[in-house]
Scaffold this motif. Structure first.
Motif, PDB file in Angstrom:
ATOM      1  N   ASN A  14      -7.800  28.504  17.044  1.00 50.65           N
ATOM      2  CA  ASN A  14      -7.892  30.078  16.523  1.00 50.65           C
ATOM      3  C   ASN A  14      -6.929  30.547  17.868  1.00 50.65           C
ATOM      4  O   ASN A  14      -6.116  31.434  18.114  1.00 50.65           O
ATOM      5  N   PHE A  15      -7.162  29.806  18.931  1.00 51.58           N
ATOM      6  CA  PHE A  15      -6.084  29.755  20.760  1.00 51.58           C
ATOM      7  C   PHE A  15      -4.960  30.037  20.010  1.00 51.58           C
ATOM      8  O   PHE A  15      -4.265  30.677  20.417  1.00 51.58           O
ATOM      9  N   LYS A  16      -4.191  29.185  18.805  1.00 43.98           N
ATOM     10  CA  LYS A  16      -2.651  29.139  18.960  1.00 43.98           C
ATOM     11  C   LYS A  16      -2.473  30.177  18.159  1.00 43.98           C
ATOM     12  O   LYS A  16      -1.318  30.301  18.507  1.00 43.98           O
ATOM     13  N   GLN A  17      -2.793  30.517  17.266  1.00 37.43           N
ATOM     14  CA  GLN A  17      -2.920  31.975  16.191  1.00 37.43           C
ATOM     15  C   GLN A  17      -2.876  33.177  17.480  1.00 37.43           C
ATOM     16  O   GLN A  17      -2.489  33.889  17.264  1.00 37.43           O
ATOM     17  N   LEU A  18      -4.027  33.413  18.567  1.00 45.45           N
ATOM     18  CA  LEU A  18      -4.332  34.501  19.359  1.00 45.45           C
ATOM     19  C   LEU A  18      -3.246  34.317  19.995  1.00 45.45           C
ATOM     20  O   LEU A  18      -2.317  35.866  20.120  1.00 45.45           O
ATOM     21  N   LYS A  19      -2.596  33.766  20.090  1.00 48.34           N
ATOM     22  CA  LYS A  19      -1.378  32.809  21.565  1.00 48.34           C
ATOM     23  C   LYS A  19      -0.190  33.416  20.741  1.00 48.34           C
ATOM     24  O   LYS A  19       0.647  34.092  21.170  1.00 48.34           O
ATOM     25  N   SER A  20      -0.344  32.935  19.631  1.00 49.40           N
ATOM     26  CA  SER A  20       1.606  33.675  18.893  1.00 49.40           C
ATOM     27  C   SER A  20       1.335  34.791  18.825  1.00 49.40           C
ATOM     28  O   SER A  20       1.944  35.324  18.980  1.00 49.40           O
ATOM     29  N   LEU A  23       2.416  36.681  22.068  1.00 47.19           N
ATOM     30  CA  LEU A  23       3.409  36.495  22.259  1.00 47.19           C
ATOM     31  C   LEU A  23       4.165  37.361  21.457  1.00 47.19           C
ATOM     32  O   LEU A  23       5.498  37.595  22.084  1.00 47.19           O
ATOM     33  N   ILE A  24       3.825  37.392  20.002  1.00 50.68           N
ATOM     34  CA  ILE A  24       4.538  37.980  19.198  1.00 50.68           C
ATOM     35  C   ILE A  24       4.400  39.786  20.097  1.00 50.68           C
ATOM     36  O   ILE A  24       5.737  40.565  20.104  1.00 50.68           O
ATOM     37  N   LEU A  25       3.445  40.508  20.472  1.00 47.59           N
ATOM     38  CA  LEU A  25       3.820  41.333  20.667  1.00 47.59           C
ATOM     39  C   LEU A  25       4.496  41.787  21.755  1.00 47.59           C
ATOM     40  O   LEU A  25       5.081  42.561  22.279  1.00 47.59           O
ATOM     41  N   PHE A  26       4.787  40.683  22.951  1.00 45.73           N
ATOM     42  CA  PHE A  26       5.031  40.674  23.344  1.00 45.73           C
ATOM     43  C   PHE A  26       6.691  40.526  23.487  1.00 45.73           C
ATOM     44  O   PHE A  26       7.646  41.562  24.542  1.00 45.73           O
TER      45      PHE A  26
END
Length: 140
Positions: A14-20, A23-26
């Protein structure tokens, strides 16, 4: 039980998905401001200077990232990388010179057609097959 605290490996996924996602949003937010920043920047400096500073800042950010990567590029992939970088640089040069002739919002609308144009050119020039996945990616 909450789905966020079920198992440690689930929490990590979940953390990796949230981080991804962030990053995509950024990257999307950063990319959406390029037209406005270029339009403002070109009022102050020439297109070649603007492009030079853009490439230099990208080099300063990306070089340390690639230097510390575990998987280095193989020598045979440099030929492909050269062509990708050449076309990417040409794309940016054309964009910087072209934005002087239009508004920032119009430039972003035109720029959204880049994946479509790349797909069409790869089909006709490289003979690459356009599968359902690639077509859906272009539409998105």
């Amino acid at each position: 039980m909450s789905r966020w605290t079920a198992y440690p490996e689930d929490t990590m996924n979940n953390f990796k998905q949230l981080k991804s996602f962030f990053l995509i949003l950024f990257v999307a937010l950063l990319g959406s401001g390029v037209g406005v920043l270029a339009k403002v920047g070109l009022k102050e400096i020439s297109p070649l200077s603007f492009t030079f500073w853009r490439f230099l800042s990208a080099l300063a950010i990306l070089l340390p990232i690639f230097y510390f990567q575990k998987n280095r590029l193989k020598f045979n992939s440099f030929k492909k990388l050269f062509w990708v970088l050449l076309f990417a640089a040409g794309n940016i040069f054309i964009f910087i010179f072209g934005i002087q002739l239009t508004t920032a919002s119009s430039s972003q609308i035109i720029y959204t057609f880049s994946p479509l144009i790349a797909g069409i050119l790869s089909f006709f020039v490289l003979g690459e097959k356009l599968g359902a996945r690639k077509i859906i990616g272009v539409i998105l």
